[in-house]
Write a protein that holds these residues in place. Structure first.
Motif, short mmCIF file in Angstrom:
data_model
loop_
_atom_site.label_atom_id
_atom_site.label_comp_id
_atom_site.label_asym_id
_atom_site.label_seq_id
_atom_site.Cartn_x
_atom_site.Cartn_y
_atom_site.Cartn_z
N GLN A 23 0.83 -1.20 0.00
CA GLN A 23 0.00 0.00 0.00
C GLN A 23 0.86 1.24 0.00
OE1 GLN A 23 -2.32 -0.80 3.57
NE2 GLN A 23 -4.09 -1.26 2.30
N SER A 24 0.27 2.34 -0.46
CA SER A 24 0.94 3.64 -0.36
C SER A 24 -0.12 4.68 -0.07
CB SER A 24 1.65 3.98 -1.66
OG SER A 24 0.69 4.21 -2.67
N GLN A 25 0.29 5.79 0.54
CA GLN A 25 -0.65 6.86 0.81
C GLN A 25 -1.16 7.43 -0.50
OE1 GLN A 25 -0.85 6.94 4.92
NE2 GLN A 25 -2.09 8.06 3.59
N ASP A 26 -2.45 7.53 -0.60
CA ASP A 26 -3.07 8.15 -1.78
C ASP A 26 -3.06 9.65 -1.57
OD1 ASP A 26 -4.54 9.00 -3.87
OD2 ASP A 26 -6.25 7.67 -3.55
N ARG A 27 -2.27 10.35 -2.37
CA ARG A 27 -2.13 11.80 -2.19
C ARG A 27 -3.47 12.53 -2.39
NH1 ARG A 27 1.75 10.36 0.10
NH2 ARG A 27 3.80 10.08 -0.79
N GLY A 28 -4.34 11.97 -3.23
CA GLY A 28 -5.60 12.64 -3.54
C GLY A 28 -6.62 12.54 -2.42
N ALA A 29 -6.63 11.41 -1.72
CA ALA A 29 -7.63 11.21 -0.67
C ALA A 29 -6.93 11.24 0.69
CB ALA A 29 -8.33 9.87 -0.87
N LYS A 30 -7.44 12.02 1.60
CA LYS A 30 -6.78 12.22 2.89
C LYS A 30 -6.80 10.93 3.71
CE LYS A 30 -6.29 15.99 6.14
NZ LYS A 30 -6.90 17.16 6.73
N ASN A 31 -5.61 10.55 4.17
CA ASN A 31 -5.45 9.37 5.03
C ASN A 31 -5.96 8.07 4.39
OD1 ASN A 31 -4.32 10.94 7.05
ND2 ASN A 31 -6.33 11.45 7.89
N GLN A 32 -5.99 8.01 3.07
CA GLN A 32 -6.44 6.80 2.39
C GLN A 32 -5.23 6.05 1.84
OE1 GLN A 32 -9.71 5.50 1.94
NE2 GLN A 32 -10.02 6.96 3.58
N ASP A 33 -5.22 4.74 2.04
CA ASP A 33 -4.16 3.91 1.47
C ASP A 33 -4.60 3.38 0.11
OD1 ASP A 33 -2.32 4.17 3.46
OD2 ASP A 33 -3.05 2.47 4.61
N ALA A 34 -3.71 3.45 -0.86
CA ALA A 34 -4.00 2.92 -2.19
C ALA A 34 -3.25 1.60 -2.36
CB ALA A 34 -3.57 3.91 -3.26
N THR A 35 -3.90 0.62 -2.94
CA THR A 35 -3.26 -0.68 -3.18
C THR A 35 -2.37 -0.57 -4.41
OG1 THR A 35 -5.15 -1.84 -2.25
CG2 THR A 35 -3.68 -3.12 -3.65
N LYS A 36 -1.09 -0.92 -4.23
CA LYS A 36 -0.17 -0.94 -5.37
C LYS A 36 -0.06 -2.33 -5.96
CE LYS A 36 3.16 2.74 -4.38
NZ LYS A 36 4.56 2.96 -4.06
N GLY A 37 -0.17 -3.33 -5.09
CA GLY A 37 -0.03 -4.70 -5.58
C GLY A 37 -0.37 -5.69 -4.49
N LEU A 60 2.92 -15.47 -6.19
CA LEU A 60 2.23 -14.87 -7.32
C LEU A 60 2.06 -13.39 -7.00
CD1 LEU A 60 0.53 -15.36 -9.98
CD2 LEU A 60 -1.44 -15.66 -8.48
N TYR A 61 2.48 -12.53 -7.92
CA TYR A 61 2.37 -11.09 -7.68
C TYR A 61 1.38 -10.47 -8.67
CZ TYR A 61 3.37 -6.22 -6.97
OH TYR A 61 3.22 -4.88 -6.69
N LEU A 62 0.39 -9.76 -8.11
CA LEU A 62 -0.67 -9.13 -8.91
C LEU A 62 -0.59 -7.63 -8.79
CD1 LEU A 62 -3.62 -11.24 -7.41
CD2 LEU A 62 -2.12 -11.91 -9.31
N ASN A 63 -1.06 -6.93 -9.82
CA ASN A 63 -1.19 -5.48 -9.66
C ASN A 63 -2.52 -5.17 -8.97
OD1 ASN A 63 -3.21 -5.66 -11.61
ND2 ASN A 63 -2.01 -4.67 -13.22
N ASN A 67 -4.35 -8.33 -12.02
CA ASN A 67 -3.70 -8.94 -13.19
C ASN A 67 -2.32 -9.47 -12.81
OD1 ASN A 67 -5.87 -8.22 -14.90
ND2 ASN A 67 -5.07 -6.15 -15.05
N GLU A 68 -2.03 -10.68 -13.23
CA GLU A 68 -0.76 -11.32 -12.86
C GLU A 68 0.42 -10.56 -13.45
OE1 GLU A 68 1.58 -15.46 -13.75
OE2 GLU A 68 -0.58 -15.58 -13.41
N GLN A 69 1.39 -10.24 -12.60
CA GLN A 69 2.63 -9.60 -13.04
C GLN A 69 3.75 -10.64 -13.18
OE1 GLN A 69 2.39 -6.02 -13.67
NE2 GLN A 69 0.36 -6.91 -13.53
N TRP A 70 3.84 -11.53 -12.20
CA TRP A 70 4.79 -12.64 -12.28
C TRP A 70 4.44 -13.74 -11.30
CZ3 TRP A 70 6.68 -12.92 -7.45
CH2 TRP A 70 7.03 -11.75 -6.75
#
Length: 198
Positions: A23-37, A60-63, A67-70
């Motif tokens: 996860q990473s902080q979503d700059r657009g939404a306050k205190n919201q975590d965005a899923t990276k993978g 297995l790593y997904l975005n 969707n499968e990345q590897w």
């Protein structure tokens, strides 16, 4: 509300044992975590005929869209015929811990733990080089900045945006007195000499 649903196949009986979300902080939404993978871990269970890479630790790593990345299986000199993953953990430094059992035959299992580094995942993870603790706080809060910073400005705000404290520090750990604050939620902002803000 279901956002998506996917299915992934490795060959024989595919047993999922663990999952970690990047996860990473979503700059657009306050205190919201965005899923990276999403990192999944498990193993394939052979039935009768053992195929190559069966009974092996699998990743297995997904975005964020599923969707499968590897996909990777864990090789190694200590590989036995029966390898069953029990858990997978993704660390803040981008390394991966896989744990499970390993045996030449059922009934003779040993614990097996593998630590992996992964440059792809390491680049996705935000390093925790600025820390604020404890949370919740009672009398004092501590702000810790990484060794790559020379100094930092620390500002304390209430939830209406009013600035209550401001100080400049060159220390790696700075103590903030919070004894005079009434109970509630507060925002601490740290701005470093390299213009990194947390």
């Amino acid at each position: 509300e279901e956002l998506w649903q996917k299915s992934y196949n490795f060959g024989n009986r595919d047993i999922l044992m663990g999952t970690s979300v990047i996860q990473s902080q979503d700059r657009g939404a306050k205190n919201q975590d965005a899923t990276k993978g999403i990192l999944l871990g498990g193993y394939t269970q052979a039935e009768g005929k053992i195929e190559t890479d069966d009974e092996t630790f699998w990743m297995l790593y997904l975005n964020q869209d599923g969707n499968e990345q590897w996909r990777k299986h864990i090789k190694g000199e200590s590989r036995k015929r029966e390898e069953r993953l029990s858990d997978i953990k993704l660390n803040r430094d981008g390394s991966i811990i896989l744990a499970g059992t390993s045996a030449e035959e059922l009934g003779k299992e040993n614990w097996k733990i593998v630590k992996l580094g992964d440059k792809q995942l390491d680049q996705l993870i935000e390093k925790q080089d600025i820390k604020i603790y404890p949370n919740p706080v009672s009398d004092y809060a501590y702000v810790e900045i990484g060794s790559q910073f020379k100094e930092a400005d620390i500002m304390l705000y209430d939830m209406s945006g009013r600035q209550l404290q401001s100080l400049k520090t060159k220390n790696k750990v700075t103590k903030i007195n919070t004894q005079n604050l009434i109970q509630g939620a507060y925002l601490v902002t740290i701005k470093t000499d390299t213009n990194k803000t947390a």
